[in-house]
Motif scaffolding. Structure first.
Motif, PDB file in Angstrom:
ATOM      1  N   VAL A   1       0.850  -1.198   0.000  1.00 34.73           N
ATOM      2  CA  VAL A   1       0.000   0.000   0.000  1.00 34.73           C
ATOM      3  C   VAL A   1       0.885   1.246   0.000  1.00 34.73           C
ATOM      4  CG1 VAL A   1      -1.644   1.349   1.383  1.00 34.73           C
ATOM      5  CG2 VAL A   1      -1.973  -1.114   1.110  1.00 34.73           C
ATOM      6  N   LEU A   2       1.900   1.207   0.842  1.00 38.69           N
ATOM      7  CA  LEU A   2       2.793   2.369   0.953  1.00 38.69           C
ATOM      8  C   LEU A   2       3.494   2.665  -0.368  1.00 38.69           C
ATOM      9  CD1 LEU A   2       4.252   4.494   2.757  1.00 38.69           C
ATOM     10  CD2 LEU A   2       5.981   2.734   3.204  1.00 38.69           C
ATOM     11  N   VAL A   3       4.096   1.653  -0.972  1.00 40.87           N
ATOM     12  CA  VAL A   3       4.881   1.933  -2.184  1.00 40.87           C
ATOM     13  C   VAL A   3       3.981   2.246  -3.378  1.00 40.87           C
ATOM     14  CG1 VAL A   3       6.864   0.598  -1.407  1.00 40.87           C
ATOM     15  CG2 VAL A   3       5.133  -0.512  -2.841  1.00 40.87           C
ATOM     16  N   THR A   4       2.764   1.713  -3.388  1.00 41.63           N
ATOM     17  CA  THR A   4       1.835   2.081  -4.466  1.00 41.63           C
ATOM     18  C   THR A   4       1.482   3.561  -4.370  1.00 41.63           C
ATOM     19  OG1 THR A   4       0.940  -0.155  -4.408  1.00 41.63           O
ATOM     20  CG2 THR A   4      -0.358   1.493  -5.550  1.00 41.63           C
ATOM     21  N   SER A   5       1.251   4.004  -3.142  1.00 46.87           N
ATOM     22  CA  SER A   5       0.992   5.435  -2.943  1.00 46.87           C
ATOM     23  C   SER A   5       2.229   6.254  -3.313  1.00 46.87           C
ATOM     24  CB  SER A   5       0.605   5.687  -1.481  1.00 46.87           C
ATOM     25  OG  SER A   5       0.286   7.035  -1.277  1.00 46.87           O
ATOM     26  N   LEU A   6       3.398   5.703  -3.008  1.00 44.65           N
ATOM     27  CA  LEU A   6       4.644   6.396  -3.366  1.00 44.65           C
ATOM     28  C   LEU A   6       4.791   6.507  -4.886  1.00 44.65           C
ATOM     29  CD1 LEU A   6       7.417   7.557  -2.391  1.00 44.65           C
ATOM     30  CD2 LEU A   6       8.328   5.258  -2.743  1.00 44.65           C
ATOM     31  N   VAL A   7       4.455   5.440  -5.588  1.00 45.40           N
ATOM     32  CA  VAL A   7       4.531   5.472  -7.054  1.00 45.40           C
ATOM     33  C   VAL A   7       3.636   6.589  -7.585  1.00 45.40           C
ATOM     34  CG1 VAL A   7       3.892   4.219  -9.157  1.00 45.40           C
ATOM     35  CG2 VAL A   7       5.182   3.061  -7.349  1.00 45.40           C
ATOM     36  N   LEU A   8       2.423   6.683  -7.041  1.00 47.10           N
ATOM     37  CA  LEU A   8       1.511   7.752  -7.466  1.00 47.10           C
ATOM     38  C   LEU A   8       2.129   9.124  -7.176  1.00 47.10           C
ATOM     39  CD1 LEU A   8      -1.346   8.579  -8.476  1.00 47.10           C
ATOM     40  CD2 LEU A   8      -2.026   8.635  -6.062  1.00 47.10           C
ATOM     41  N   ALA A   9       2.709   9.252  -5.973  1.00 51.98           N
ATOM     42  CA  ALA A   9       3.291  10.550  -5.592  1.00 51.98           C
ATOM     43  C   ALA A   9       4.473  10.906  -6.499  1.00 51.98           C
ATOM     44  CB  ALA A   9       3.726  10.498  -4.131  1.00 51.98           C
ATOM     45  N   LEU A  10       5.302   9.920  -6.801  1.00 54.07           N
ATOM     46  CA  LEU A  10       6.458  10.187  -7.667  1.00 54.07           C
ATOM     47  C   LEU A  10       6.005  10.584  -9.070  1.00 54.07           C
ATOM     48  CD1 LEU A  10       8.850   7.292  -6.567  1.00 54.07           C
ATOM     49  CD2 LEU A  10       9.241   9.743  -6.257  1.00 54.07           C
ATOM     50  N   ARG A  11       5.045   9.836  -9.585  1.00 57.77           N
ATOM     51  CA  ARG A  11       4.568  10.154 -10.930  1.00 57.77           C
ATOM     52  C   ARG A  11       3.890  11.526 -10.943  1.00 57.77           C
ATOM     53  NH1 ARG A  11       2.141   4.407 -13.285  1.00 57.77           N
ATOM     54  NH2 ARG A  11       4.153   3.335 -13.398  1.00 57.77           N
ATOM     55  N   ALA A  12       3.203  11.845  -9.851  1.00 56.33           N
ATOM     56  CA  ALA A  12       2.551  13.154  -9.783  1.00 56.33           C
ATOM     57  C   ALA A  12       3.577  14.279  -9.812  1.00 56.33           C
ATOM     58  CB  ALA A  12       1.708  13.247  -8.513  1.00 56.33           C
ATOM     59  N   HIS A  13       4.804  13.949  -9.391  1.00 58.88           N
ATOM     60  CA  HIS A  13       5.871  14.956  -9.375  1.00 58.88           C
ATOM     61  C   HIS A  13       6.760  14.883 -10.615  1.00 58.88           C
ATOM     62  CE1 HIS A  13       4.765  15.335  -5.135  1.00 58.88           C
ATOM     63  NE2 HIS A  13       5.422  16.474  -5.138  1.00 58.88           N
ATOM     64  N   ARG A  14       6.405  14.043 -11.543  1.00 61.40           N
ATOM     65  CA  ARG A  14       7.294  13.842 -12.695  1.00 61.40           C
ATOM     66  C   ARG A  14       7.623  15.158 -13.397  1.00 61.40           C
ATOM     67  NH1 ARG A  14      10.510  14.169 -15.640  1.00 61.40           N
ATOM     68  NH2 ARG A  14      11.166  12.904 -17.430  1.00 61.40           N
ATOM     69  N   ALA A  15       6.637  16.045 -13.475  1.00 65.30           N
ATOM     70  CA  ALA A  15       6.846  17.296 -14.207  1.00 65.30           C
ATOM     71  C   ALA A  15       7.836  18.213 -13.506  1.00 65.30           C
ATOM     72  CB  ALA A  15       5.511  18.011 -14.381  1.00 65.30           C
ATOM     73  N   ARG A  16       8.119  17.946 -12.235  1.00 66.11           N
ATOM     74  CA  ARG A  16       9.082  18.772 -11.508  1.00 66.11           C
ATOM     75  C   ARG A  16      10.532  18.398 -11.846  1.00 66.11           C
ATOM     76  NH1 ARG A  16       6.882  21.313  -6.908  1.00 66.11           N
ATOM     77  NH2 ARG A  16       4.713  21.808  -7.420  1.00 66.11           N
ATOM     78  N   PHE A  17      10.674  17.268 -12.504  1.00 59.73           N
ATOM     79  CA  PHE A  17      12.018  16.818 -12.875  1.00 59.73           C
ATOM     80  C   PHE A  17      12.316  17.275 -14.299  1.00 59.73           C
ATOM     81  CE2 PHE A  17      10.738  14.104  -9.464  1.00 59.73           C
ATOM     82  CZ  PHE A  17      11.895  13.868  -8.744  1.00 59.73           C
ATOM     83  N   PRO A  18      13.573  17.261 -14.709  1.00 56.77           N
ATOM     84  CA  PRO A  18      13.891  17.640 -16.087  1.00 56.77           C
ATOM     85  C   PRO A  18      13.017  16.905 -17.083  1.00 56.77           C
ATOM     86  CG  PRO A  18      15.895  17.351 -14.839  1.00 56.77           C
ATOM     87  CD  PRO A  18      14.766  16.957 -13.933  1.00 56.77           C
ATOM     88  N   LEU A  19      12.645  17.604 -18.114  1.00 53.94           N
ATOM     89  CA  LEU A  19      11.609  17.082 -18.993  1.00 53.94           C
ATOM     90  C   LEU A  19      11.994  15.809 -19.715  1.00 53.94           C
ATOM     91  CD1 LEU A  19      10.294  20.409 -20.502  1.00 53.94           C
ATOM     92  CD2 LEU A  19       9.388  19.051 -18.618  1.00 53.94           C
ATOM     93  N   ALA A  20      13.213  15.711 -20.138  1.00 49.90           N
ATOM     94  CA  ALA A  20      13.605  14.545 -20.920  1.00 49.90           C
ATOM     95  C   ALA A  20      14.767  13.843 -20.241  1.00 49.90           C
ATOM     96  CB  ALA A  20      13.959  14.960 -22.322  1.00 49.90           C
ATOM     97  N   GLU A  21      14.496  13.315 -19.056  1.00 53.64           N
ATOM     98  CA  GLU A  21      15.563  12.612 -18.353  1.00 53.64           C
ATOM     99  C   GLU A  21      15.949  11.386 -19.148  1.00 53.64           C
ATOM    100  OE1 GLU A  21      14.199  11.954 -14.348  1.00 53.64           O
ATOM    101  OE2 GLU A  21      15.467  13.639 -13.783  1.00 53.64           O
TER     102      GLU A  21
END
Lengths: 256, 330
Positions: B284-304
């Protein structure tokens, strides 16, 4: 774009040191604190020694002993092993009750036996299941099984220990430094194994036999509080007064 | 390839948490009294035929932990050599440091006879390690580098980011409360379910009842938070598979987890159910983490890019409710 990299070698060394090191031994018991200095022992005059004897019974329907499954360790050979939580004999006699003088001895002190009490691990059960020792008297824990045991003592007042015995025939000696009723022992390898030891500063204790009988010998004349302790049924106390060379009977009845 | 390996490491961490759950659930934590040796044997030379009773669980846990530690060591080394993104490299070393600390905590808790604070820290840090290995798997995924272009893209939605992080933090707090309950022997302090001693609120209190009840209240709170998160994601970003999938998975896992929690109580802490409850909490924890990370994807360089060059996959994304533009790619 590539900022400072974390240096790998120190972490590797730490990992190897922690994960792959091979130090230490099989026995991990911390050293027991030194026993307190007791006042000079005063032996009881045999010419006046009294006796308290009696019988402890269980009233009601005793729970039937349950077979113990030892399937988790094929080397535990003990067909017919059953639980020992409540063991009753003829006419309701209750076995494995620890009976002892709880109060009335004042500040008298008694010689400490040098002979160890043996706690044997045999058939993946403790033998005896309940026993008593004096403060400072050695307990010799023996592994008679062809398997591994750990002896895990869980006292409240004394120092706990957890010792592994990987081989048949290994012995470990331990001495408790403080009186405590009771100190549980268990084996974490075989969850069904448990035993109890009463640690006292005098020799007036006994464990009831199969018929529920017990005898406390060699008591100085006086008035005593006698307590009966059972691992699941709790404790009961009685007051008894014995004169010189007198024998008194007391009876306890635990209800189910 | 690196992503596949990271997935294996994350999965092995889940297996390790399940094995750790079995140790506690079977009461085998002290079945091997010494550490790092096992009954005096070097850990890896301990005879397999001696893995009986509680030793099977405790020594098995140590072997799995060593394997996972080695896998993380290799992963950190590979990241250090080939990964151009500094934060991913640091994450690899952080995971390595965490798993080493985790091993030390495991050893200390054995040598000190399972003191509750150390055991709780051991259980809580295990979930952090799981989060780290999962985060590395997410960050090394080709889809992450493409900003999930094939999965509907991911907008820069501050509300979603806050909600996802809050949900993840709440789940972790709930896991810590669960670990406290577990390692203070409070798992059956309230023996009935869904009631508490036949009532909504326990009529009597002790520290054990309080921590057990807190875990139940926490479960309810997490469930409400997860449903709210799911509602938000599905309403605003329902067509973006990169977000919809993990949130649906999260809802399903919470349902499973609450069922396992109830069964743990009703079965009297049956050890397999109990251990599944522990590892499902981690999922449950890491699934929520995956969602949180993906939700922040735009905060990272665009074409990593894994290879240090920009990806050709370019997308233009915008939020459906006013979030900033997220993906203008060369």
């Amino acid at each position: 774009m590539l900022s400072a990299r974390v240096s790998a070698p120190p972490l590797l060394v730490l990992f190897l040191a922690v994960g792959l090191s091979a130090c230490g031994g099989g026995e991990s018991a911390p050293p027991a604190p030194p026993a307190p200095v007791a006042p000079a022992a005063k032996p009881v005059d045999p010419a006046t020694a009294a006796t308290v004897t009696g019988r402890i019974t269980f009233s009601g329907q005793a729970p039937a002993p349950r077979p113990i499954s030892m399937a988790s360790d094929p080397r535990c050979i003990n067909p017919g092993a059953v639980t020992e939580t409540v063991v009753t004999g003829a006419a309701g006699g209750l076995q494995n009750v620890f009976v002892y003088v709880k109060d009335g001895l004042g500040d008298a002190s008694f010689p400490v036996p040098a002979t160890p009490v043996v706690l044997d691990q045999k058939g993946c059960q403790y033998r005896p299941h309940v026993f008593g020792v004096q403060v400072g008297q050695p307990i010799e824990i023996l592994n008679s099984d062809a398997t591994l045991h750990n002896i895990h003592a869980l006292p409240m007042a004394n120092q706990g220990f957890n010792v592994g015995q990987a081989l048949q025939g290994l012995r470990h000696t331990h001495t408790f430094s403080t009186k405590e009723v009771m100190v549980p022992f268990k084996c974490d390898v075989h969850r069904w194994m448990n035993a109890y030891v009463g640690v006292l500063d005098h020799p007036f204790h006994a464990v009831t036999k199969a018929d529920g009988s017990f005898t406390l010998n060699g008591l100085p004349p006086g008035t005593y509080t006698v307590e009966a302790w059972h691992e699941s049924l709790g404790t009961m106390t009685q007051s008894v007064t014995v004169g010189a060379k007198e024998t008194k009977e007391v009876a306890f009845s635990f209800a189910g | 390839m690196l992503h596949l390996y990271a997935l294996v490491v994350a999965a092995s961490t889940a297996v390790l948490i399940f094995a750790g759950g079995l140790v506690t659930s079977t009461g085998s934590g002290l079945a091997v009294p010494d550490w790092p040796n096992s009954y005096g044997w070097f850990m890896f030379t301990f005879p397999l035929e001696n893995m009986v009773g509680g030793i099977f669980y405790e020594h098995g846990h140590r072997l799995i932990a060593s394997t996972v530690g080695f896998l993380i060591l290799v992963m950190a080394g590979v990241l250090w050599r080939v990964e151009p993104r500094a934060w991913v490299r640091r994450l690899g070393f952080a995971a390595l440091a965490a798993v080493i600390a985790q091993g030390i905590l495991g050893g200390i808790t054995v040598l000190w006879y399972l003191p509750a604070p150390i055991s709780i820290a051991h259980a809580s840090l295990a979930q952090i390690v799981f989060c780290m290995t999962t985060a590395i798997a997410v960050a090394t995924a080709p889809a992450w580098r493409r900003s999930y272009a094939r999965a509907g893209g991911v907008p820069d939605d501050p509300t979603l980011q806050r909600v996802a992080v809050a949900t993840t933090a709440l789940i972790y707090l709930q896991i810590v409360i669960g670990a406290t309950m577990r390692h203070t022997g409070a798992g059956l302090a309230i023996p009935d379910f869904p009631w508490a001693f036949g009532r909504l609120v326990p009529p009597q209190w002790s520290s054990q009842i309080a921590v057990h009840f807190a875990h139940r209240v926490g479960a309810l709170t997490v469930a409400v938070m997860v449903l709210a998160t799911a509602g938000y994601v599905l309403y605003h970003h329902g067509r973006r598979r990169a977000l919809a999938r993990p949130v649906l998975m999260l809802v399903a896992l919470v349902c499973v987890q609450i069922t396992l929690g109830a069964l743990t109580v009703l079965s009297g802490k049956q050890y397999i159910i109990n251990s599944l409850h522990v590892v499902t909490g981690g999922l449950v924890l890491v699934t929520s983490l995956v969602l949180a990370l993906r939700a922040h994807r735009a905060r990272f360089p665009l074409a990593e890019s894994h290879g240090g060059t920009l990806d050709s996959a370019a997308i233009v994304e915008s939020t459906s409710h006013g979030g900033s533009a997220a993906g203008v790619r060369a």
